[in-house]
Design a protein around this motif. Structure first.
Motif, mmCIF file in Angstrom:
data_model
loop_
_atom_site.group_PDB
_atom_site.id
_atom_site.type_symbol
_atom_site.label_atom_id
_atom_site.label_comp_id
_atom_site.label_asym_id
_atom_site.label_seq_id
_atom_site.Cartn_x
_atom_site.Cartn_y
_atom_site.Cartn_z
ATOM 1 N N THR A 1 55.988 79.657 0.484
ATOM 2 C CA THR A 1 56.819 78.484 0.342
ATOM 3 C C THR A 1 56.788 77.759 -0.851
ATOM 4 O OG1 THR A 1 55.044 76.995 0.884
ATOM 5 C CG2 THR A 1 56.241 78.296 2.810
ATOM 6 N N THR B 1 61.523 80.027 2.733
ATOM 7 C CA THR B 1 60.491 80.161 3.641
ATOM 8 C C THR B 1 60.286 81.278 4.288
ATOM 9 O OG1 THR B 1 61.386 77.897 4.258
ATOM 10 C CG2 THR B 1 59.622 78.554 5.525
ATOM 11 N N ALA C 1 63.730 82.859 5.055
ATOM 12 C CA ALA C 1 64.984 81.826 5.270
ATOM 13 C C ALA C 1 65.097 81.219 4.164
ATOM 14 C CB ALA C 1 64.614 80.894 6.444
ATOM 15 N N GLN D 1 66.881 78.512 1.767
ATOM 16 C CA GLN D 1 67.346 77.116 2.016
ATOM 17 C C GLN D 1 68.498 76.965 1.148
ATOM 18 O OE1 GLN D 1 64.316 74.647 0.768
ATOM 19 N NE2 GLN D 1 62.798 75.331 2.382
ATOM 20 N N GLU E 1 62.179 71.505 4.755
ATOM 21 C CA GLU E 1 62.811 72.394 5.395
ATOM 22 C C GLU E 1 61.668 73.598 5.612
ATOM 23 O OE1 GLU E 1 66.167 73.768 5.713
ATOM 24 O OE2 GLU E 1 66.559 71.625 5.711
ATOM 25 N N HIS E 2 60.607 73.795 4.761
ATOM 26 C CA HIS E 2 59.587 74.666 5.056
ATOM 27 C C HIS E 2 58.876 74.374 6.253
ATOM 28 C CE1 HIS E 2 59.784 76.616 1.267
ATOM 29 N NE2 HIS E 2 59.516 75.765 0.433
ATOM 30 N N ARG F 1 59.665 72.582 8.787
ATOM 31 C CA ARG F 1 60.743 72.792 9.813
ATOM 32 C C ARG F 1 60.936 74.339 10.256
ATOM 33 N NH1 ARG F 1 65.257 69.160 9.901
ATOM 34 N NH2 ARG F 1 66.100 70.225 8.074
ATOM 35 N N SER F 2 60.851 75.171 9.263
ATOM 36 C CA SER F 2 61.331 76.816 9.595
ATOM 37 C C SER F 2 59.973 77.668 9.602
ATOM 38 C CB SER F 2 62.020 77.339 8.613
ATOM 39 O OG SER F 2 63.094 76.321 8.016
ATOM 40 N N ALA G 1 58.891 79.295 13.067
ATOM 41 C CA ALA G 1 60.084 80.308 13.362
ATOM 42 C C ALA G 1 59.780 81.703 12.555
ATOM 43 C CB ALA G 1 61.172 79.997 13.244
ATOM 44 N N MET G 2 59.514 81.475 11.287
ATOM 45 C CA MET G 2 59.357 82.559 10.329
ATOM 46 C C MET G 2 58.250 83.426 10.873
ATOM 47 S SD MET G 2 62.015 82.720 8.423
ATOM 48 C CE MET G 2 63.052 82.007 9.796
#
Ligand code: KG4
Ligand code: ZN
Length: 354
Positions: free
Chosen positions: A3, A8, A24, A26, A43-44, A46-47, A50-51
């Protein structure tokens, strides 16, 4: 986990290589013409969950199968790095797993090795990214000798800044490459069907090759060091003149092509020198700028039969967690561990430099 900037990513690797990889990118940053650190960090956060889930699902592994945790600890944007470091610390602590903080640029070396069996030390490493430009000799994994580095802008940074000056969107590297390809195609068309275009340069604008002089001697720091800030300024000056004449828009493709060729020329020549001086034939290319096809072509041309070039695919040249996991696997296997006090370091020093 990776990150450090605006990707991400999470991955699972084992002794056979990549088992699962999720990235992901951004794209919120494009609207601002560059990476906005605050947005990247958020954003990191947040994602990342899921990653990780996605990478583990692809790898068909369960939490109980994970043997160690690696994360980029620097260099990079500190807020962005912290998202990954804190996630990794929490996960490793909760699961009772060993933790390892990885240097992002060392990760790029491992990234190329994930795809090419031959990309093993000893080799000359050319690392070109948005923040760094390093030429080194890898004697073994974890044992490096720094040959040279940029004294000002990184190669990718120069691509991004020149693109911006030419009115091309962010990230600038791929945009410059596309403009250079348009220039080559137009020249091909102008030369007629028979006129093959030999290289990526338009040969229309004379640009400097900073820190490239026949008089440099192997003992001089300048022999391997690089500088891209002056080249960027030279392009900006030409762009200004063209703008005053109202002809910049028509010249952008050729100017991009000549700029790209100047960068490739410098990087290829410095790398050729390293191969010649060390007698080390293998060259491992890594970092986001390794996506540039003219760079890969120019390096291969310059090395000729005296070198073997290993370049990553676009997916692994871009920031990704597989390369970080591979570097962590190597260090964890040697018994290395990061303490629970592991912190993100924006300017982390390259490890294992002799
Ligand atoms: O390694 P990376 O993904 O992130 C950092 O660690 O910095 O590198 C990003 C850099 C950016 O400066 C981007 O413009 C550049 O790589 N880049 C390229 C190309 N694709 C990405 N530069 C030149 N040509 C490309 N095709
Ligand atoms: Zn990178």
């Amino acid at each position: 986990m990776e990150t450090s900037c605006d990707e991400t990513s999470a991955a699972v690797v084992d002794e056979n290589g990549i088992r699962g990889l999720a990235i992901a990118s951004q794209d919120a940053h494009a609207a601002f013409g560059g990476v906005v650190p605050e947005i990247a960090a958020r954003e990191h956060i947040r994602s990342l969950d899921a990653m990780v889930r996605h990478a583990m699902r692809e790898a068909e592994v369960d939490h109980a199968d994970i043997a160690g945790v690696g994360v980029t600890a620097g260099p990079g944007l500190v807020g962005a790095l912290l998202a990954g470091v804190n996630w990794a610390k929490a996960y490793a602590f909760a699961r009772g797993l060993p933790l390892l903080g990885v240097h992002h640029m060392e990760g790029h070396l491992f990234g190329t090795a994930l795809e090419h069996e031959g990309a093993q030390p000893p080799f000359i490493g050319l690392l070109v990214s948005g923040g760094h430009t390093l030429l080194l000799e890898a004697r073994a994994w974890g044992r490096y000798r720094l040959l040279g580095q940029t004294r000002d802008d990184a190669a990718g940074e120069a691509f991004d800044k020149v693109a911006r000056r030419l009115g091309l969107p962010y990230p600038g590297g791929p945009e410059i490459q596309r403009a250079a390809e348009r220039s080559a195609a137009a020249r091909g068309a102008a030369a007629g069907e028979a006129g093959a275009v030999a290289d990526g340069g338009a040969g229309r604008f004379r640009l400097p090759r900073p820190m490239l002089s026949r008089r440099d001697l192997p003992g001089d720091a300048a022999y391997y060091d690089m500088s891209f800030s002056g080249l960027k300024t030279a392009v900006a000056r030409i762009a200004e003149q063209l703008e005053e004449q109202g002809v910049l828009a028509d010249a952008v493709d050729d100017l991009a092509a000549d700029f790209q060729e100047a960068v490739v020329d410098v990087l290829a020549e410095k790398t050729r020198r390293a191969v010649e001086q060390t007698g080390c034939r293998r060259v491992v290319l890594g970092g986001g700028v390794a996506r540039n096809s003219r760079l890969r072509e120019g390096l291969a041309e310059r090395l000729g039969s005296s070198g073997e070039l290993y370049a990553p695919s676009p997916r692994l040249a871009t920031d990704n967690a597989a390369m970080i996991a591979a570097a962590a696997r190597f260090r964890l296997a040697r018994g290395e561990r990061s303490p629970w006090s592991l912190n993100a370091e924006a300017a982390l020093a390259f490890p294992g430099l002799a």
